[in-house]
Write a protein that holds these residues in place. Structure first.
Motif, short mmCIF file in Angstrom:
data_model
loop_
_atom_site.label_atom_id
_atom_site.label_comp_id
_atom_site.label_asym_id
_atom_site.label_seq_id
_atom_site.Cartn_x
_atom_site.Cartn_y
_atom_site.Cartn_z
N LEU A 45 -73.33 49.39 -20.76
CA LEU A 45 -74.30 48.63 -21.54
C LEU A 45 -75.31 49.57 -22.18
CD1 LEU A 45 -74.89 45.62 -19.11
CD2 LEU A 45 -73.09 45.97 -20.79
N VAL A 85 -68.75 32.11 -20.23
CA VAL A 85 -70.10 32.28 -20.77
C VAL A 85 -70.73 30.90 -20.91
CG1 VAL A 85 -71.48 33.17 -22.68
CG2 VAL A 85 -69.35 34.33 -22.04
N ILE A 100 -73.69 39.17 -16.36
CA ILE A 100 -74.21 39.75 -17.59
C ILE A 100 -75.06 38.71 -18.32
CG2 ILE A 100 -73.62 40.79 -19.82
CD1 ILE A 100 -72.88 42.55 -17.50
N MET A 137 -76.98 37.79 -21.95
CA MET A 137 -76.92 38.11 -23.38
C MET A 137 -77.87 37.20 -24.16
SD MET A 137 -72.75 38.35 -23.56
CE MET A 137 -72.52 37.00 -22.41
N LYS A 168 -72.80 35.51 -18.68
CA LYS A 168 -71.37 35.70 -18.46
C LYS A 168 -71.13 35.99 -16.98
CE LYS A 168 -67.73 39.06 -18.79
NZ LYS A 168 -67.41 40.44 -19.14
N GLY A 185 -69.90 40.99 -30.82
CA GLY A 185 -70.13 40.35 -29.54
C GLY A 185 -68.85 40.00 -28.85
N ARG A 222 -76.88 43.36 -24.13
CA ARG A 222 -76.55 42.70 -22.87
C ARG A 222 -77.29 43.38 -21.74
NH1 ARG A 222 -70.42 43.12 -22.01
NH2 ARG A 222 -70.83 45.28 -22.57
N GLU A 223 -77.55 42.62 -20.69
CA GLU A 223 -78.24 43.13 -19.51
C GLU A 223 -77.37 42.89 -18.28
OE1 GLU A 223 -81.91 41.04 -19.21
OE2 GLU A 223 -82.45 41.39 -21.30
#
Length: 635
Positions: free
Chosen positions: A116, A71, A137, A139, A86, A225, A125-126
């Motif tokens: 998600l 990350v 990912i 965040m 990430k 998280g 998160r996307e």
């Protein structure tokens, strides 16, 4: 202290390249290995970045790393916001796990995309795709974590006990952690709901529950998280060992090689964090610190010293592990010394001992404990208030017969008719599914597909099943959801001729925690009672709020949790229609065909019997009620 993952504007440019146990500010934190990428320099794995023209790396540092990925801080040029990204960058240990589960890094990252789901308790998160097609990912970055709150609370705590009082909804003592009881219970409730959502949505154990992984949102609620190192729940102990998380919150058996985490590992970690919120110390912090302070040598020697400590309390075998009686005694003494309210200590104790199996069950138990605590606080406050008023009145008229009579009458009233709050019916899951009448229950049931059934008129019910139904219908719980499903269970067995008994029914029934008696479940040996007890337990485990995945609950009840997990692993899916017919490496059905048929038939009847309560999961937030009546199918 190593900066928590995703802390805004801070990065760990000196991330350790060895697996180390480091004493930091009087506490111990386990740092993850960053040096095991095959054929790479020690920090090569940490240099990976997503090739994206939108998400630009913010410097060369990282925010954190786990066995599965890295990350790092980035800036979203499109929306002009600071984010954390990430990327998949598995260590050798993670690669061994992927090989064992027949996954590759890209498939593993893509597998996270459907997980998600929106949640008020998990860090948002996307899922994004880089310019070269690799997924990653995105965040949010946070400024404040629960670890910050605890550190500040300890520093600001008054030294003199008499000063440790704050006025907030009445006087509340400041706890040894520096928090008030209201704050501690609030944070624990947030964490319990986060675990319930995580277990339900991800079908995995988080494996790294600690304050550094709990950012605070704008309203001061904690989120869960650092989901990048989560490990799929496994009972197959032949797989390689993953990272097992923060050492103070680690389940005892996970100190040993070959032990895989499960939902109960997260519940153990919750109990340790909860004790920290209340007492200022994790569950075994004193013992762990003492061992490490006395142990000289490298990491291997220190880790072996920790395993020696854990062997006092846990027995680890090739296929099973269990906590010894000495650990039960240790937990009781530890909680007594911590001076934690007994109502709250109950849920912490059961979390340590493995009596709570799933995040949703934890929410139910915690809510029940907090409710008991608040009830007793109200009663105690009422008694104190009444006693003070009675004492003043009695002293004012003590010389008269009227005063003495008032005192005697008041004491009688206090002892026998002191008003208590009316909280109505209990709303825990056991009551909702097993004791409330159907029309008074708030439970709904989710299925992932419709189920076809057979023509019941083709069969004649044997006498023994008629007698069992007659006995069942006379029971107190017969009118509950569990009671009505058990009646359908008996009818299905009678009509199909397949085995009515759940796998290992007697041994599993005996393993239900002893608090069974608290809910009024009286022990006996009739099959319908055992089915009701086992089904009640399963519906607790497979519930989010008051919504139960009835396919998973019935499968777990009928074939056992171990078979269910093996089937989901073989199918690499928690979809009922995929795991129900999964086969092992030898090509044999994990769930026998006759039990598959029984479950399909039972689910069909459940769907028909509960119109308006059974919903077809469609992926939307408002599933369609199927109130289903499918009619007979062709055999």
């Amino acid at each position: 202290m190593m900066p928590p993952h995703l802390r805004r504007g801070k990065r760990d440019d000196n991330f350790p390249t060895q697996h180390k146990l480091t004493v930091i500010e009087g506490g111990l934190e386990e740092r993850l290995s960053a040096s095991d990428a095959p054929g790479a320099a020690p920090d090569e794995r940490l240099k990976k970045r997503a090739k994206s023209s939108r998400f630009i790396p913010d410097g060369d540092g990282i925010l954190g790393a786990g066995e599965w990925g890295v990350v790092y801080p980035a800036h979203d040029d499109l929306l002009d916001r600071d984010v954390a990204v990430k990327v998949s960058s598995p260590s050798k240990t993670a690669q061994a796990q992927m090989s064992h589960r027949q996954l590759n890094p890209l498939d593993d990252m893509r597998k996270e995309a459907p997980m998600l789901k929106p949640s008020a308790h998990l860090m948002p998160r996307e899922f994004q795709v880089a310019d070269d097609g690799e997924p990653f990912i995105v965040m949010q970055r946070y400024d404040r974590f629960l670890s910050d709150v605890l550190l500040e609370a300890t520093r600001e705590m008054p030294e003199h006990p008499q000063e440790r009082r704050v006025k907030k909804e009445g006087f509340r003592h400041i706890l040894p952690s520096g928090l008030t009881i209201d704050k501690a219970l609030g944070y624990a409730t947030d964490l319990a709901h986060a675990l319930a959502d995580f277990h339900k949505n991800h079908k995995s154990a988080h494996c790294d529950i600690k304050p550094d992984n709990m950012p605070l949102d704008e309203d001061g609620h904690i989120l869960l998280g650092d989901m990048g190192i989560a490990t799929y729940v496994a009972n197959n102990l032949s797989g390689p060992r993953d990272n097992m998380g923060f050492i103070y919150t680690r389940d005892l058996r996970l100190f040993f090689e070959g032990q895989n985490p499960d939902f109960k590992s997260d519940i153990y970690a919750f109990a340790s964090v909860f004790q920290k919120l209340l007492s200022g110390k994790y569950g075994m912090q004193k013992e762990i610190d003492e061992i490490l302070s006395k142990t000289e040598g490298g990491d291997d020697i220190r880790q072996e010293a920790l395993r020696a400590l854990m062997r006092k309390y846990v027995e680890v075998g090739n296929f099973f592990s269990w906590k010894k009686k000495d650990f039960y005694s240790f937990v009781d003494e530890n909680l007594d010394e911590s001076d934690i309210p007994k109502e709250i200590a109950e849920v912490i104790r059961d979390g340590y001992l493995g009596h709570i199996g799933h995040g949703s069950e934890l929410v139910s138990r915690l809510n029940q404990s907090i409710k008991k605590f608040n009830e007793n606080q109200i009663r105690s406050d009422e008694r104190r208030k009444f006693g003070k008023e009675l004492r003043n009145k009695a002293l004012a008229g003590l010389g008269s017969a009227v005063g003495l009579a008032s005192l005697a009458l008041g004491l009688t009233w206090c002892a026998y008719v002191l008003p208590r709050p009316d909280y109505g019916m209990r709303d825990d899951m056991v009551s909702q599914v097993s004791y409330r009448k159907l029309e008074l229950s708030d439970i709904t049931m989710i299925v992932q597909s419709t189920h076809e059934g057979v023509d019941k008129s083709l069969f004649n019910m044997p006498t023994e099943y008629k007698n069992l139904l007659g006995y069942h219908d006379s029971e107190e719980r017969a009118g509950s959801i569990v009671g009505k499903i058990t009646r359908l269970w008996i009818e299905t067995a009678a009509d199909t001729g397949y085995d009515i008994s759940p796998v290992d029914m007697h041994s599993r029934w005996r393993d239900i925690p002893e608090n069974r008696g608290e809910f009024g479940i009286s022990p006996n040996h009739f099959v319908n009672d055992m089915v009701m007890d086992l089904l009640t337990r399963s519906m607790e485990n497979y519930a989010v709020g008051y919504s139960v995945n009835i396919e998973d609950a019935l499968t777990s009840t009928y074939v056992g949790g171990n078979a269910l997990v093996r089937a989901t692993q073989a199918a690499n899916s928690w979809n009922f229609n995929e795991y129900i017919s999964a086969k092992d490496a030898s090509g044999n059905y994990i769930i026998p065909e006759e039990r598959q048929f029984f479950l399909h038939e039972l689910l069909h009847r459940v769907s028909e019997a509960f119109p308006g309560r059974v919903y077809l999961e469609s992926g939307s937030t408002q599933p369609e009620s199927i109130g289903i009546s499918l009619g007979p199918s062709q055999q």
